[in-house]
Design an enzyme around this catalytic site. Sequence first.
Site, mmCIF file in Angstrom:
data_model
loop_
_atom_site.group_PDB
_atom_site.id
_atom_site.type_symbol
_atom_site.label_atom_id
_atom_site.label_comp_id
_atom_site.label_asym_id
_atom_site.label_seq_id
_atom_site.Cartn_x
_atom_site.Cartn_y
_atom_site.Cartn_z
ATOM 1 N N ASP A 104 0.846 -1.196 0.000
ATOM 2 C CA ASP A 104 0.000 0.000 0.000
ATOM 3 C C ASP A 104 0.886 1.252 0.000
ATOM 4 O O ASP A 104 2.030 1.208 0.457
ATOM 5 C CB ASP A 104 -0.881 0.033 1.252
ATOM 6 C CG ASP A 104 -1.807 -1.173 1.312
ATOM 7 O OD1 ASP A 104 -2.121 -1.726 0.241
ATOM 8 O OD2 ASP A 104 -2.199 -1.550 2.429
ATOM 9 N N HIS A 105 0.310 2.365 -0.404
ATOM 10 C CA HIS A 105 1.129 3.587 -0.502
ATOM 11 C C HIS A 105 1.710 3.972 0.858
ATOM 12 O O HIS A 105 2.809 4.522 0.948
ATOM 13 C CB HIS A 105 0.314 4.738 -1.110
ATOM 14 C CG HIS A 105 -0.657 5.352 -0.162
ATOM 15 N ND1 HIS A 105 -0.313 6.381 0.682
ATOM 16 C CD2 HIS A 105 -1.938 5.056 0.112
ATOM 17 C CE1 HIS A 105 -1.350 6.701 1.422
ATOM 18 N NE2 HIS A 105 -2.347 5.912 1.104
#
Length: 238
Positions: free
Chosen positions: A106-107
């Site tokens: 995920d970012h």
Amino acid sequence: MSRVTLERLLQSQGFGTRRNCQQLIAAGHVRVAGEVVLDPRLQVHGEGLEFTVFDEPWVSSEHVYLALNKPAGYECSRRPSHHPGVLSLLPEPLRARGVQPVGRLDHDTTGLLLLSDDGAFIHAQSSPRRKVPKHYVACTRDPVTPELVGALLAGVQLHDEPAPLAALQCEPLGTNRVAIALEQGKYHQVKRMLAAAGNHCVALQRVAIGRLRLDALDLPEGAWCHLGEAERELLAPG
Ligand code: URA
């Protein structure tokens, strides 16, 4: 790769079109064994050639295998939309030769991310049948209780999964930190499992894949390194 011209070798390593590579060489920006080479058609070994471009050292190889210590705020998708992409952390020749992340973080997740331009490697590493544990450390909003650990080890039901998913390993690391190892790599899996067990993940780091540990690579956040054969063997199942 056997013997090739220097211009072809540079092209294969991501230094632009054949014409760009000819120009780089003719302008004196390329050294082989410490010597400036001005002849683009010089025959060189295709594999393992040590050379520099603009004084930056490179070793030629058919494929590259990289580890990145991903910082928060970078997307792993091919077309990042809300944050810069992880590929922007690599030098242009590696991007130009088609290096891609192996799977996704995920970012806002940090830590160990593999990248390669070897399609077979990417495919094998990301196969759901590959039983290689991925190790994470999560910081949680609420204290890590024995009940939480028990629930994650026993398995929690996620909305779109047919059966409960269980952690391979789960160990408290302090009041609000927990180490979790997973065999699968489902979308937002750690965060969703923590939520399903009644807590909330506030920060997540991937610390190892198989026996390849991020701390052994000694990479500051945002830095990357090449993985040799011995390091890639640590990614094997079992
Ligand atoms: N699990 C998550 O929730 N996020 C990641 O980035 C990786 C695993």
